[in-house]
Scaffold this active site. Structure first.
Site, PDB file in Angstrom:
ATOM      1  N   CYS A   2      -9.281 -11.129 -27.294  1.00  0.00           N
ATOM      2  CA  CYS A   2      -8.735 -12.485 -27.447  1.00  0.00           C
ATOM      3  C   CYS A   2      -8.623 -13.289 -26.143  1.00  0.00           C
ATOM      4  CB  CYS A   2      -7.357 -12.456 -28.079  1.00  0.00           C
ATOM      5  SG  CYS A   2      -7.348 -11.827 -29.732  1.00  0.00           S
ATOM      6  N   GLY A  28     -13.506 -13.650 -27.741  1.00  0.00           N
ATOM      7  CA  GLY A  28     -13.213 -13.500 -29.180  1.00  0.00           C
ATOM      8  C   GLY A  28     -14.091 -14.411 -29.993  1.00  0.00           C
ATOM      9  N   ASN A 100      -2.652 -12.274 -26.345  1.00  0.00           N
ATOM     10  CA  ASN A 100      -3.817 -11.402 -26.126  1.00  0.00           C
ATOM     11  C   ASN A 100      -3.262 -10.014 -25.869  1.00  0.00           C
ATOM     12  OD1 ASN A 100      -5.958 -10.921 -23.247  1.00  0.00           O
ATOM     13  ND2 ASN A 100      -6.192 -10.081 -25.283  1.00  0.00           N
ATOM     14  N   GLY A 101      -3.643  -9.064 -26.698  1.00  0.00           N
ATOM     15  CA  GLY A 101      -3.182  -7.698 -26.493  1.00  0.00           C
ATOM     16  C   GLY A 101      -2.951  -7.013 -27.821  1.00  0.00           C
ATOM     17  N   TYR A 255     -16.372  -5.240 -17.940  1.00  0.00           N
ATOM     18  CA  TYR A 255     -17.130  -5.855 -19.040  1.00  0.00           C
ATOM     19  C   TYR A 255     -16.521  -7.145 -19.561  1.00  0.00           C
ATOM     20  CZ  TYR A 255     -18.143  -6.638 -24.003  1.00  0.00           C
ATOM     21  OH  TYR A 255     -18.434  -7.211 -25.222  1.00  0.00           O
TER      22      TYR A 255
HETATM   23  O1  LIG Z   1     -22.438   1.158 -26.556  1.00  0.00           O
HETATM   24  P1  LIG Z   1     -22.097  -0.080 -27.355  1.00  0.00           P
HETATM   25  O2  LIG Z   1     -21.186   0.228 -28.497  1.00  0.00           O
HETATM   26  O3  LIG Z   1     -23.288  -0.849 -27.763  1.00  0.00           O
HETATM   27  O4  LIG Z   1     -21.193  -1.051 -26.419  1.00  0.00           O
HETATM   28  C1  LIG Z   1     -21.529  -1.342 -25.107  1.00  0.00           C
HETATM   29  C2  LIG Z   1     -22.362  -2.606 -25.048  1.00  0.00           C
HETATM   30  O5  LIG Z   1     -21.616  -3.712 -25.643  1.00  0.00           O
HETATM   31  C3  LIG Z   1     -21.405  -4.739 -24.683  1.00  0.00           C
HETATM   32  O6  LIG Z   1     -22.420  -5.726 -24.787  1.00  0.00           O
HETATM   33  P2  LIG Z   1     -22.208  -7.045 -25.686  1.00  0.00           P
HETATM   34  O7  LIG Z   1     -23.427  -7.223 -26.494  1.00  0.00           O
HETATM   35  O8  LIG Z   1     -20.898  -6.924 -26.405  1.00  0.00           O
HETATM   36  O9  LIG Z   1     -21.964  -8.225 -24.672  1.00  0.00           O
HETATM   37  P3  LIG Z   1     -22.758  -8.801 -23.413  1.00  0.00           P
HETATM   38  O10 LIG Z   1     -23.804  -9.735 -23.916  1.00  0.00           O
HETATM   39  O11 LIG Z   1     -21.657  -9.501 -22.647  1.00  0.00           O
HETATM   40  O12 LIG Z   1     -23.333  -7.627 -22.651  1.00  0.00           O
HETATM   41  C4  LIG Z   1     -21.527  -4.058 -23.343  1.00  0.00           C
HETATM   42  O13 LIG Z   1     -21.963  -4.994 -22.363  1.00  0.00           O
HETATM   43  C5  LIG Z   1     -22.592  -3.011 -23.593  1.00  0.00           C
HETATM   44  O14 LIG Z   1     -23.869  -3.601 -23.508  1.00  0.00           O
HETATM   45  N1  LIG Z   2      -7.829  -8.746 -28.994  1.00  0.00           N
HETATM   46  C1  LIG Z   2      -6.578  -9.280 -29.061  1.00  0.00           C
HETATM   47  O1  LIG Z   2      -5.995  -9.622 -28.067  1.00  0.00           O
HETATM   48  C2  LIG Z   2      -5.990  -9.352 -30.452  1.00  0.00           C
HETATM   49  C3  LIG Z   2      -4.608 -10.003 -30.502  1.00  0.00           C
HETATM   50  C4  LIG Z   2      -3.889  -9.617 -31.784  1.00  0.00           C
HETATM   51  N2  LIG Z   2      -3.608  -8.160 -31.773  1.00  0.00           N
HETATM   52  C5  LIG Z   2      -4.747 -10.021 -32.998  1.00  0.00           C
HETATM   53  O2  LIG Z   2      -5.280  -9.161 -33.673  1.00  0.00           O
HETATM   54  O3  LIG Z   2      -4.884 -11.203 -33.252  1.00  0.00           O
HETATM   55 MG   LIG Z   3     -23.804  -5.731 -23.082  1.00  0.00          MG
END
Ligand SMILES: O=P(O)(O)OC[C@H]1O[C@H](OP(=O)(O)OP(=O)(O)O)[C@H](O)[C@@H]1O
Ligand SMILES: NC(=O)CC[C@H](N)C(=O)O
Ligand SMILES: [Mg+2]
Length: 496
Positions: A2, A28, A100-101, A255
């Site tokens: 979030c 999010g 957020n949390g 990340y």
């Molecule tokens: O092993 P997995 O379960 O696949 O998760 C890890 C992957 O997910 C995220 O990428 P994402 O596509 O969420 O976002 P990005 O475009 O910011 O890299 C992260 O950067 C890795 O690439």
């Molecule tokens: N990723 C989050 O911070 C989620 C906030 C809150 N727990 C929700 O589900 O809306």
């Molecule tokens: Mg990625």
């Protein structure tokens, strides 16, 4: 994870809220919501991205010089609109809150609210527990003469009662804008200010990148247990002096956060380059000799460039990302994640054909991305593929706002590095050492420490087994992904 924003100034704030949330869209994608206040609350929330939920015609219906906004990545309850944030309470005064949390003593807080204050939250979103706990404490004060001390006292009690991670922003109608962080400061929350001819506008946001776009001056991070209240005269009140974080989420640097954000004095992009450089020792010790280092867009770039620089090998962007495709990891179903990963990245054959390629990503969580990447690089003719993670193995659930609450969905919690290498089809898998990551954010390095729970299994909020049991039951009832849809003993796929 979030994203949250809050603004309070002399004029309407909705445009800054929309702009700020747009800069936080990466935090999010499930839902978005805004609440503003003039003489009443004006609230709109819906499923999808900011641009889906807020068209110009909607923005016009959100007047008011104080307001908050939220982009949701669901961790508690379902991702239907009713559970999107913000939530409002009519009493006392009128409150609107975002966070957020993740609250981890959900049942205990809900029971206390019911038994002591006869409050029944409307949904299973944990934000309501924080809001009604704060509201219940506030209403015990002399509401005709509410003071800042009263407000901070209600915050203090909330911080004592609510366990877990919560960075929050709250509109207290007719009184001002309040931001506070949980006692561990696990999630990011920053404060900014912009001066206008009519007076200052104060802002709170999950990340400082919001301020860059909007021309706000960064003022400070909201540290562990800290609160800041902006009153009706735009006077700023602080509860607790800033203290360096002891348990800030390391995965934000790896990340989650945007690379152009600074958190607790650290520029995210620079930390990612450092993480890439730290990997050089293991890469060289592994006896591999890559012809090039490539990144997995978009979060793998800075670590890849750091590694390439450290081992003296060219960096190439040999995987092209479809810029109309968002994040895969924060999608709430495995089918959805796999679909996005399939559409998202395409290799440049001319760069990788016949080459030994070190491909750097920020993390391997469920293995969805890495398996796909290796498969398409092989298809494009790569001679060797070494998959390198700038994060250590993720072996334990996150329960603080990143939705990987089930160890059964974490590939490194269930399989060895060799099995993972076999499953994703790489010639080698290399992970960051946890000790190197911890050192980077240690007190010796001027940071103060971090939350490494998903890498170490050690949680800063104490015993979390009751919560892990609760979330397991909840997920099983929702039948959301709870087990890996893979068996790393299975050979890598040929088709893709
Ligand atoms: O092993 P997995 O379960 O696949 O998760 C890890 C992957 O997910 C995220 O990428 P994402 O596509 O969420 O976002 P990005 O475009 O910011 O890299 C992260 O950067 C890795 O690439
Ligand atoms: N990723 C989050 O911070 C989620 C906030 C809150 N727990 C929700 O589900 O809306
Ligand atoms: Mg990625």
């Amino acid at each position: 994870m979030c994203g949250i924003v809050g603004f309070f100034g002399p004029d309407d704030v909705v445009h800054d809220i929309v702009f700020g949330l747009t800069a936080l869209q990466h935090r999010g994608q499930d839902a978005a919501g805004i609440a503003t206040f003039d003489t009443n609350f004006h609230l709109r929330k819906g499923q999808g991205l900011i641009n889906d939920v807020f068209r110009p015609k909607h923005v016009k219906k959100l007047p008011g010089n104080i307001g908050i906004g939220h982009v949701r990545y669901t961790t508690q309850g379902s991702n239907e609109t009713a559970l999107a944030q913000p939530f409002t309470s009519s009493y006392p005064f009128g409150l609107a809150m975002v966070h957020n949390g993740n609250v981890i003593n959900f049942r205990e807080l809900a029971k206390r609210l019911h038994d002591k204050y006869h409050v029944l939250p409307k949904t299973s979103n944990d934000l309501e527990l924080i809001m009604y706990t704060f509201a219940s404490e506030l209403r015990t004060k002399d509401l005709d003469h509410l003071s800042v001390i009263d407000i901070f006292d209600a915050v203090e009690t909330t911080q004592e009662l609510a366990k877990g991670a919560y960075a929050t922003v709250t509109v207290i109608a007719g009184h001002g804008l309040l931001a506070f962080n949980d006692p561990n400061g696990i999630r990011p929350l920053v404060m900014g200010r912009r001066d206008t001819p009519e007076g200052p506008v104060y802002a709170f946001a999950s990340e400082s990148t919001c301020f860059d776009y909007l021309g706000y001056e960064f003022i400070k991070d909201i540290g562990p247990g800290q609160a800041v209240f902006i009153d009706q005269n735009f006077k700023v009140h602080y509860k607790n002096a800033y203290a360096k974080p002891k348990s800030f989420c390391a995965f934000e640097y790896i990340y989650f956060a945007r690379e152009d954000s600074s958190i607790h004095g650290r520029l995210v992009a620079r930390e990612r380059v450092r993480l890439g450089k730290l990997l050089a020792r293991k890469v060289l010790a592994a006896g591999i000799a890559p012809d090039m280092v490539i990144d997995v867009p978009s979060s793998g770039y800075f670590a890849a460039s750091g590694l390439a620089e450290a081992i003296g090998v060219p960096y190439r962007r040999a995987l092209v990302k479809n810029n109309h495709i968002g994040r895969s990891f924060i999608v709430s179903s495995q089918v959805g994640r796999e679909d996005i990963v399939k559409k998202k990245l395409n290799p440049i054959r001319a760069f990788v054909e016949g080459k030994k390629v070190a491909v750097v990503d920020d993390s391997i969580v469920r293995g969805t991305t890495s398996r796909r990447i290796v498969s398409i690089l092989r298809e494009a003719g790569a001679a060797e593929v070494y998959f390198i993670s700038s994060a250590p193995p993720i072996i334990a659930p996150c329960i603080y706002g990143i939705d990987m609450a089930m160890s059964t969905e974490l590939i490194a919690a269930n399989y060895t590095e060799e099995e993972i290498c076999n499953y994703i089809g790489a010639d080698k898998v290399i992970y960051q050492d946890l000790s190197d990551l911890q050192d980077l954010f240690s007190e010796d390095r001027g940071h103060g420490g971090g939350c490494f729970a998903c890498f170490s299994g050690k949680y800063p909020t104490g015993d979390v087994t009751p919560y892990l049991r609760h979330i397991q039951e909840e997920r099983q009832s929702q039948r959301r992904d709870k087990t890996l849809s893979v068996s790393p003993k299975a050979p890598a796929p040929t088709e893709h």
